[in-house]
Design an enzyme around this catalytic site. Structure first.
Site, PDB file in Angstrom:
ATOM      1  N   HIS A 105       1.248  13.713  53.443  1.00 47.42           N
ATOM      2  CA  HIS A 105       1.258  14.729  52.367  1.00 47.42           C
ATOM      3  C   HIS A 105       0.155  15.759  52.535  1.00 47.42           C
ATOM      4  O   HIS A 105       0.153  16.776  51.836  1.00 47.42           O
ATOM      5  CB  HIS A 105       1.122  14.065  50.995  1.00 47.42           C
ATOM      6  CG  HIS A 105       2.263  13.179  50.627  1.00 47.42           C
ATOM      7  ND1 HIS A 105       3.545  13.645  50.454  1.00 47.42           N
ATOM      8  CD2 HIS A 105       2.334  11.829  50.421  1.00 47.42           C
ATOM      9  CE1 HIS A 105       4.358  12.627  50.148  1.00 47.42           C
ATOM     10  NE2 HIS A 105       3.643  11.522  50.130  1.00 47.42           N
ATOM     11  N   ASP A 165       8.865   7.454  55.960  1.00 45.04           N
ATOM     12  CA  ASP A 165       8.266   7.033  54.699  1.00 45.04           C
ATOM     13  C   ASP A 165       9.273   7.367  53.580  1.00 45.04           C
ATOM     14  O   ASP A 165      10.122   8.253  53.751  1.00 45.04           O
ATOM     15  CB  ASP A 165       6.952   7.804  54.480  1.00 45.04           C
ATOM     16  CG  ASP A 165       6.213   7.398  53.222  1.00 45.04           C
ATOM     17  OD1 ASP A 165       5.283   6.572  53.330  1.00 45.04           O
ATOM     18  OD2 ASP A 165       6.557   7.894  52.119  1.00 45.04           O
ATOM     19  N   HIS A 184       8.702   8.954  50.907  1.00 46.98           N
ATOM     20  CA  HIS A 184       8.440  10.292  50.361  1.00 46.98           C
ATOM     21  C   HIS A 184       8.518  11.355  51.451  1.00 46.98           C
ATOM     22  O   HIS A 184       8.198  11.095  52.608  1.00 46.98           O
ATOM     23  CB  HIS A 184       7.046  10.336  49.716  1.00 46.98           C
ATOM     24  CG  HIS A 184       6.846   9.294  48.652  1.00 46.98           C
ATOM     25  ND1 HIS A 184       6.319   8.052  48.925  1.00 46.98           N
ATOM     26  CD2 HIS A 184       7.135   9.314  47.330  1.00 46.98           C
ATOM     27  CE1 HIS A 184       6.272   7.344  47.800  1.00 46.98           C
ATOM     28  NE2 HIS A 184       6.759   8.084  46.816  1.00 46.98           N
TER      29      HIS A 184
HETATM   30  C1  OKP Z   1       2.230   8.557  49.322  1.00 40.68           C
HETATM   31  B1  OKP Z   1       3.006   8.176  50.567  1.00 40.68           B
HETATM   32  C2  OKP Z   1       2.567   9.821  39.851  1.00 40.68           C
HETATM   33  C3  OKP Z   1       3.311   9.521  41.094  1.00 40.68           C
HETATM   34  C4  OKP Z   1       2.586  10.075  42.261  1.00 40.68           C
HETATM   35  C5  OKP Z   1       2.416   9.816  44.579  1.00 40.68           C
HETATM   36  C6  OKP Z   1       3.090   9.158  45.712  1.00 40.68           C
HETATM   37  C7  OKP Z   1       2.355   9.305  46.976  1.00 40.68           C
HETATM   38  C8  OKP Z   1       3.008   8.531  48.066  1.00 40.68           C
HETATM   39  N1  OKP Z   1       3.265   9.318  38.743  1.00 40.68           N
HETATM   40  N2  OKP Z   1       3.026   9.403  43.386  1.00 40.68           N
HETATM   41  O1  OKP Z   1       4.073   9.027  50.854  1.00 40.68           O
HETATM   42  O2  OKP Z   1       3.510   6.836  50.535  1.00 40.68           O
HETATM   43 ZN    ZN Z   2       5.489   7.275  50.642  1.00 38.49          ZN
END
Ligand code: OKP
Ligand code: ZN
Length: 334
Positions: free
Chosen positions: A154, A190, A192
């Protein structure tokens, strides 16, 4: 398979993240790395490649900020972890930023990614782990695994977010280019979308970025990862986004993966970087796919059929008890 990890990656332990309007315990905990290490056995420590491969990807002002941020936070009379509370959505770009709060906004994309006194060291050594895994592959090993923590996908050239500070996969990809690989593919599996990686290589045709992820219409990071994002300029077509619905099981997952692998084959890279998150797991507490432990062998097996020298970089995965087993299954598929 060579596994790389540095103990300095453990100490980073942000206390809280903003979640649904309140502060909750942070999901990206040191125990993640401990669980993976316990499942894998031996890992070797990284070689220090210095700052140059990091600033080959990240903005120098951002890197200086990240290194000094927690000291500035303390110097401002604060305690605990440094987090921003104002973001420059419609910003004056000409005003020199001085206050730590202004800098935190300028260089971050969310309030889920606090900077602790140990964040710089942990992020620095996670990046060095990725670079050292790349060295092994450049030296002729087929596959190497960098146990990166904190994760990286990210983080953009000049921003942190999504538990990420330095983009380990992008740093390895750029270093591969600088070591002579002409074309590099990054496959992000991943849960996300890897928005930072996408941003970094958005307008380039030498690094292909393909990602399978939860549909950003309903999932973090919302503003990136939609199917119509394909890159820009000479990079048009060198980004491939495959958003998938909640509840995705192995069969549709493998079908989407096949599309990504076909595109990577067509790109004909010299090297593959895999951003691997085990948060696609059915019991992941913050994600919504239904991949089972035994499925990771199959996913990895399909990727391994590319028969490319491959650096596997750890990203997410928050079902801590099952994390090591899921990672070991994935690596065994290679
Ligand atoms: C990181 B990686 C807030 C949710 C925020 C952030 C996720 C980050 C994931 N309610 N979540 O891609 O595993
Ligand atoms: Zn993730």
């Amino acid at each position: 398979m060579r596994m790389i990890f540095d103990p300095r990656q453990i100490a980073h332990a942000p206390a809280l993240e903003m979640h649904n309007g309140g502060w909750t315990a942070h999901a990206e905990v040191p125990g993640r790395a401990a669980n993976i290490l316990a499942a894998l056995g031996e890992a070797s420590v990284p070689v220090d490649h210095g700052l140059a491969p990091i600033t080959a990807v990240h903005d120098a002002g951002y890197v200086a900020f990240l290194e000094a941020a927690h000291d500035r936070w303390l110097a401002a009379g604060r305690e605990g972890d440094a987090v921003g509370y104002i973001w420059p959505v419609a910003r004056r770009r000409d005003v020199p930023l001085d206050r730590i709060d202004a800098l935190l906004g300028r260089y971050s994309m969310d309030a889920g990614t606090p900077i602790t006194g140990d964040t710089w060291d942990a992020s620095y050594w996670a990046a060095q782990s990725a670079l050292t895994a790349l060295d092994a592959v450049l030296a002729g090993e087929r596959t190497a695994f960098a146990l990166c923590r904190p994760p990286g996908h990210h983080a953009g050239a000049d921003y942190l977010g999504g538990y990420c500070y330095l983009n380990n996969a992008a740093i390895a990809a750029q270093a591969a280019r600088d070591a002579g690989a002409e074309r590099v593919a990054i496959l992000d599996v991943d849960y996300h979308h890897g928005n930072g990686t996408q941003d970094i290589f958005w307008d380039r045709d030498d690094v292909f970025f393909a990602s399978l992820h939860g549909d950003p219409r309903i999932d973090y990071p919302f503003y990136w990862g939609h199917a119509d994002e394909r890159g820009e300029g000479v990079g048009d077509g060198a980004t491939l986004n495959l958003p998938l619905p909640h509840g995705t099981t192995i069969a549709p997952y493998l079908a989407a993966l096949d599309q990504a692998l076909t595109a990577i084959r067509d790109f004909a890279p010299d090297m593959l970087i895999v951003s691997f998150g085990a948060d696609t797991y059915e019991a992941d507490p913050i994600s919504h796919f239904a991949i089972r432990t035994q499925d990771y062998v199959e996913i990895a097996g399909a990727i391994a059929k590319l028969a490319l020298p491959s650096v596997i970089v750890m990203e997410g995965g928050y079902a801590v008890e099952a994390l090591g087993v899921n990672v070991a299954e994935f690596l065994s598929g290679f």
